[in-house]
Write an enzyme that holds these catalytic residues in place. Structure first.
Site, PDB file in Angstrom:
ATOM      1  N   GLY A 170       0.837  -1.200   0.000  1.00 42.51           N
ATOM      2  CA  GLY A 170       0.000   0.000   0.000  1.00 42.51           C
ATOM      3  C   GLY A 170       0.869   1.246   0.000  1.00 42.51           C
ATOM      4  O   GLY A 170       0.612   2.209  -0.727  1.00 42.51           O
ATOM      5  N   ALA A 171       1.908   1.206   0.814  1.00 41.56           N
ATOM      6  CA  ALA A 171       2.836   2.322   0.922  1.00 41.56           C
ATOM      7  C   ALA A 171       4.086   1.811   1.618  1.00 41.56           C
ATOM      8  O   ALA A 171       4.061   0.743   2.234  1.00 41.56           O
ATOM      9  CB  ALA A 171       2.217   3.458   1.732  1.00 41.56           C
ATOM     10  N   ASN A 225      10.263   4.217   3.257  1.00 40.65           N
ATOM     11  CA  ASN A 225      11.658   4.564   2.988  1.00 40.65           C
ATOM     12  C   ASN A 225      11.976   5.911   3.631  1.00 40.65           C
ATOM     13  O   ASN A 225      11.236   6.873   3.480  1.00 40.65           O
ATOM     14  CB  ASN A 225      11.902   4.682   1.481  1.00 40.65           C
ATOM     15  CG  ASN A 225      11.291   3.535   0.724  1.00 40.65           C
ATOM     16  OD1 ASN A 225      11.638   2.403   0.961  1.00 40.65           O
ATOM     17  ND2 ASN A 225      10.345   3.843  -0.155  1.00 40.65           N
ATOM     18  N   HIS A 269       0.657   6.587   9.004  1.00 42.12           N
ATOM     19  CA  HIS A 269       1.308   5.306   9.292  1.00 42.12           C
ATOM     20  C   HIS A 269       2.775   5.346   8.835  1.00 42.12           C
ATOM     21  O   HIS A 269       3.686   5.055   9.607  1.00 42.12           O
ATOM     22  CB  HIS A 269       0.545   4.189   8.569  1.00 42.12           C
ATOM     23  CG  HIS A 269       1.173   2.833   8.676  1.00 42.12           C
ATOM     24  ND1 HIS A 269       0.640   1.838   9.453  1.00 42.12           N
ATOM     25  CD2 HIS A 269       2.278   2.303   8.094  1.00 42.12           C
ATOM     26  CE1 HIS A 269       1.406   0.750   9.353  1.00 42.12           C
ATOM     27  NE2 HIS A 269       2.400   1.015   8.521  1.00 42.12           N
ATOM     28  N   GLU A 270       2.977   5.725   7.596  1.00 39.19           N
ATOM     29  CA  GLU A 270       4.350   5.703   7.068  1.00 39.19           C
ATOM     30  C   GLU A 270       5.225   6.729   7.784  1.00 39.19           C
ATOM     31  O   GLU A 270       6.413   6.498   8.012  1.00 39.19           O
ATOM     32  CB  GLU A 270       4.363   5.949   5.555  1.00 39.19           C
ATOM     33  CG  GLU A 270       3.530   4.947   4.736  1.00 39.19           C
ATOM     34  CD  GLU A 270       3.802   3.489   5.059  1.00 39.19           C
ATOM     35  OE1 GLU A 270       4.904   3.160   5.509  1.00 39.19           O
ATOM     36  OE2 GLU A 270       2.865   2.665   4.861  1.00 39.19           O
TER      37      GLU A 270
HETATM   38  N1  BES Z   1       6.418  -1.456   5.612  1.00 35.77           N
HETATM   39  C1  BES Z   1       5.127  -1.576   5.033  1.00 35.77           C
HETATM   40  C2  BES Z   1       5.144  -1.923   3.573  1.00 35.77           C
HETATM   41  C3  BES Z   1       5.570  -3.341   3.277  1.00 35.77           C
HETATM   42  C4  BES Z   1       4.774  -4.386   3.642  1.00 35.77           C
HETATM   43  C5  BES Z   1       6.725  -3.609   2.614  1.00 35.77           C
HETATM   44  C6  BES Z   1       5.166  -5.690   3.367  1.00 35.77           C
HETATM   45  C7  BES Z   1       7.112  -4.887   2.341  1.00 35.77           C
HETATM   46  C8  BES Z   1       6.334  -5.941   2.711  1.00 35.77           C
HETATM   47  C9  BES Z   1       4.345  -0.272   5.197  1.00 35.77           C
HETATM   48  O1  BES Z   1       4.684   0.506   6.273  1.00 35.77           O
HETATM   49  C10 BES Z   1       2.924  -0.670   5.407  1.00 35.77           C
HETATM   50  O2  BES Z   1       2.612  -1.141   6.477  1.00 35.77           O
HETATM   51  N2  BES Z   1       2.099  -0.525   4.393  1.00 35.77           N
HETATM   52  C11 BES Z   1       0.727  -0.947   4.443  1.00 35.77           C
HETATM   53  C12 BES Z   1      -0.183   0.212   4.372  1.00 35.77           C
HETATM   54  C13 BES Z   1      -0.355   0.751   5.728  1.00 35.77           C
HETATM   55  C14 BES Z   1      -0.893   2.107   5.750  1.00 35.77           C
HETATM   56  C15 BES Z   1      -1.202  -0.127   6.598  1.00 35.77           C
HETATM   57  C16 BES Z   1       0.493  -1.841   3.270  1.00 35.77           C
HETATM   58  O3  BES Z   1       1.304  -1.833   2.371  1.00 35.77           O
HETATM   59  O4  BES Z   1      -0.504  -2.557   3.280  1.00 35.77           O
HETATM   60 ZN    ZN Z   2       3.968  -0.135   8.092  1.00 31.94          ZN
END
Ligand code: BES
Ligand code: ZN
Length: 844
Positions: free
Chosen positions: A253-254, A257, A289-290
């Site tokens: 989703g995001a 970095n 979140h990010e």
């Molecule tokens: N660190 C994650 C992204 C991620 C997830 C990278 C799995 C690699 C493997 C990021 O911070 C995250 O949690 N993204 C969520 C969205 C968030 C707002 C809940 C996502 O990607 O679902």
């Molecule tokens: Zn996360």
């Protein structure tokens, strides 16, 4: 192999000089990774994946090396241990995997364009440059990037650009950080920037396919989130800038970095003039979140992936803490209740689920623990319990100390508990380890036995579960003083019920506010008392009642038939959360009916009864100045009225469609999806189908595109469904990142179920090759498991997936989902007749 090999045990990097030359035309990448560090052993291991390594030097001298693809590494033989500079030359290809360095595709005015970006978490930095690709191997990085640059293009990275020389972009040295947080991106970008109170430059970037004002909402939220965290954490944001970049192709989703956060377009950019409130809230919480991760995750990082919860559970809680502070009128914690709490309670009730803290070693395993229900939702609920026990002041004090102690370094769960215990005097670790280390959660039974009020805990299961005698230390949050604050025993007697009831003057309740991770089963006496005073409960406590009914019914501790007559009591609530819980429960009744049967007619009548007064009250279109609750409740009741096949509702939606033929995108965003879906379902034809598909292709508005996907997948027309499925593998129509939603839509459509199921079974290899490398892949299995509810489908599911049990990352998912379907099939068989009779009785 008993011992685990972390490459960090062989080589500890201090600093990287990385040069990467990327050619979009030839898709060739050539690079050199120069790493200074400490060789612990004479054979050192450096990660690589899909790289062709052409030379390795140590302190300027060629040394022997072998590439070992089984360990995704390079074995390098050194003459001695100690300080050394390794220089590794390599080549690789730009591929469309959404991992490592990859292109994103998009169109501006019909012209095809691309943007190159990166995605390294969890283990893909090694696809971009040789490195020790483990969170503990923190180092500083000097990045130099060259590419087939066109005039007007922009390149972004974690740090500001220092200089450009001979077409090479040099960036400032980073702070000490983990490899998975390195990022860069380049292409024909537009951006807007602002500054926080403390002087951090905040920017939002996207392709030029978007209108400039689509960046505004995100810029405001990002700026204020950073200001919020600097204050809340009492720790400054440590980099000069914070870029938010929307990438057209994006697997997660995001991604947090450090200094260059990347997002799906739909999770960053939005039309400020016509976007559903729900979507604005989602974008805001994703950004928050990010940005929470910029401290929790980036500044202090888990030592190893087993402690992933330190990153994700924490950020998942903080997104709500932050947005509640920035937009208090949104009552964003209500969304936490309807989405996170419900997801966690559902999945965590299946035997075989993992605990929040979980041992993992190889890459596919690591990816598989990013489970939205467990490490995100349950983990966030754990931390909400901590916050409840400590209060914000001690929490903030503890976090500040935690950041001071571990900044630019790594930590484990115990490090966090110790910091919080020091600040608060509460041994939270003792309590929290019962939640982190054990899977599942308890159901508390509350009963009056021989005049005494008694409580007891036992693990709650949906489907077969082996009782392992687990116990939790449970923050009870009772409204009776006789109940302990934290209950760690199996059972307890709280005293004489009549006396307690008299003294309290209100029904006995547990888990007031629904912030602890357990459910409650009250006996007849206690439940009747609560229901007699149900209007005194807050909306969240009403939601909780419905939520616990639903779970107890799923777990066969309560009959669904007994719940049916209770629904009407909640139908006129003006609260979004109550309506959300009500229609989630009502939705669960759909599995008991066969499509288009008499039983389904009765169920539709029940939906009509529940929703008709609300539809009348709220009307179809948003009213100026109405409450957020009304705005967010409307979608639930309209959706219910349409499922009910209420003729007035079908016509009202049709009229809205006709009246806005020329500008469908500007239908009010909160209700647009219902208008489009209704049209496709009841008035659709191939021309409408073609038109919506074309609008989907040409629109850059994520909300509108999602609405079209929901509408099109609901068509009853077999030929059109076949055409949709044919488009599943055409990235020009449906991007792989969006495919799961389309697949889910067709599968959940009774007219499309067979087609979608056939497709995924026939083209599983294609799916694996296309999205197999990223986190989405495993989530196709639970999507299927959520829909299936017949013995025949259960058998087909097993026949297809059991042979895949050994696929890395799929093992647990297949086992759990088999159980999920099996328990649903058993439930439907056992209770179908009684449920349908109860529904018929309620409507006649
Ligand atoms: N660190 C994650 C992204 C991620 C997830 C990278 C799995 C690699 C493997 C990021 O911070 C995250 O949690 N993204 C969520 C969205 C968030 C707002 C809940 C996502 O990607 O679902
Ligand atoms: Zn996360």
């Amino acid at each position: 192999m008993a011992e685990t090999n972390h490459f960090y045990e062989t080589f500890q990097p201090e600093h990287y000089d990385i040069y990467i030359d990327i050619n979009r035309g030839t898709k060739q990448i050539a690079g050199k990774s120069t790493i200074t560090g400490n060789a612990v052993t004479k054979e050192v291991l450096i990660h690589q994946k899909f790289l062709t390594v052409t030379a390795v030097q140590a302190d300027g001298v060629d040394v022997p090396f072998t590439v070992d693809n089984d360990i995704q590494g390079i074995r390098i033989d050194l003459a001695k241990t100690g300080n050394v500079t390794l220089a590794i030359d390599y080549q690789t290809k730009l591929t469309d995997s959404m991992m490592g360095i990859y292109p994103s595709y998009y169109q501006v005015n019909g012209e095809k364009k691309q943007l190159v970006g990166t995605q390294f978490e969890t283990t893909a930095a090694r696809q971009a440059f040789p490195c020790v690709d483990e969170p503990e191997a923190k180092a500083t990085f000097d990045l130099a990037i060259k590419y087939d640059e066109q005039p007007g293009e922009t390149i972004l990275s974690n740090m500001p650009e220092k200089k450009v020389e001979n077409g090479v972009h040099y960036f400032d040295t980073t702070v000490r950080m983990s490899t998975y947080l390195i990022a860069f991106a380049f292409g024909d970008l537009q951006g807007k920037t602002t500054k926080t109170k403390s002087g951090v430059t905040v920017g939002v970037y996207g392709t030029k396919a978007h209108k400039a004002n689509e960046l505004d909402f995100a810029l405001d939220i990002a700026k204020r989130s950073i200001e919020f965290y600097e204050d809340f954490y009492q720790t400054p944001y440590p980099l000069p800038h914070s870029w938010q970049l929307a990438l057209p192709d994006f697997s997660a989703g995001a991604m947090e970095n450090w200094g260059l956060v990347t997002y799906r377009e739909a999770y960053l950019l939005l039309d400020p003039d016509n976007t559903a409130l729900e979507i604005k809230q989602r974008v805001a919480t994703v950004i928050a979140h990010e940005l929470a991760h910029q401290w929790f995750g980036d500044l202090v990082t888990m030592k190893w992936w087993d402690n992933l919860w330190l990153n994700e559970s924490f950020a998942n809680m903080m997104e709500y803490v932050a947005i509640d502070a920035l937009e208090p009128d949104w009552h964003i914690w209500e969304t936490f209740q309807t989405s996170e709490a419900s997801m966690a309670l559902q999945r965590d009730a299946t035997d075989g689920v993992q605990s929040v803290h979980v041992q993992v070693e190889d890459p596919a395993e690591i990816d598989s623990i990013f489970d939205s229900a467990i490490v995100y939702a349950k983990g966030a609920r754990m931390l909400v319990m901590v916050r409840g026990m400590l209060g914000d002041s001690a929490l903030r004090q503890g976090l500040k100390q935690y950041f001071i102690a571990h900044k630019y370094g790594n930590a484990t769960g115990d490090d966090l508990w110790n910091a919080l215990a020091d600040a608060s005097g509460v041994q939270v670790g003792d309590i929290m380890n019962t939640w982190l280390e054990q899977p599942g959660y308890p159901v508390l039974t509350a009963q009056v036995v021989d005049g005494q009020l008694r409580i007891a805990q036992q693990q709650f299961f949906i489907g077969d579960g082996k009782d392992a005698g687990r116990q939790w230390k449970i923050p009870l949050n009772s409204n009776y003083d006789a109940a302990p604050a934290v209950f760690g025993d199996q059972a307890a007697t709280l005293g004489d019920y009549q006396a307690l009831r008299q003294a309290a003057g209100k029904p006995f309740r547990l888990n007031v506010g629904n912030n602890s991770h357990f459910i409650v089963k009250y006996d007849q006496t206690l439940l009747a008392d609560i229901l007699d005073h149900v209007d005194d409960l807050t909306p969240i406590d009403q939601l909780q009642l419905l939520q616990d009914f639903r779970l107890l019914a799923e777990g066969r501790q309560l009959s669904y038939a007994s719940v049916v007559p209770l629904l009407a009591r909640f139908a006129d609530s003006h609260s979004t959360v109550v309506n959300a819980a009500l229609y989630q429960l009502a939705g669960n009744l759909r599995k008991f009916v066969t499509p288009d049967s008499d039983e389904e007619k009765q169920l539709r009548a029940l939906y009509d009864q529940l929703s008709s007064r609300q539809v009348e009250r709220l009307g179809w279109t948003p009213k100026a100045g109405e409450s957020f609750d009304d705005q967010l409740t409307r979608p639930y009741v309209l959706s219910a009225a349409l499922y009910a096949q209420n003729q007035a509702a079908i016509l009202a939606a049709h009229e809205l469609f006709e009246g806005n033929q020329q500008q469908l995108a500007s239908l009010p965003a909160d209700i647009r999806v219902f208008v489009l879906r209704n049209e496709v379902k009841h008035f659709g034809n191939a021309a409408l189908f073609d038109r919506l598909l074309a609008e989907h292709r040409n629109s850059a508005d994520g909300g509108y595109k999602a609405d079209i996907a929901t509408a099109l997948t609901a068509t009853p027309d077999q030929d059109l469904l076949k055409r949709l499925i044919a488009a599943f593998e055409d990235a020009d129509v449906i991007k792989p990142q969006d495919l799961r939603a389309w697949f889910r839509g067709v599968l959940a459509n009774p007219a499309g179920e067979q087609l979608a199921w056939d497709w995924i079974r026939n083209d599983w290899k294609w799916l694996e090759a296309t999205v197999g490398g990223d986190m989405e892949f495993t989530t196709y299995v639970p999507v299927i498991a959520r829909v299936f509810h017949t013995p025949a489908r259960l058998a087909e599911f097993k026949a297809f997936f059991e042979p895949k049990l050994n696929t890395p990352g799929l093992t647990r998912e297949i086992k759990m989902d088999t159980k999920v379907i099996a328990s649903r099939v058993a439930l439907v068989e056992a209770e179908k007749a009684a449920v349908n009779a109860a529904v018929a009785k309620a409507v006649n």
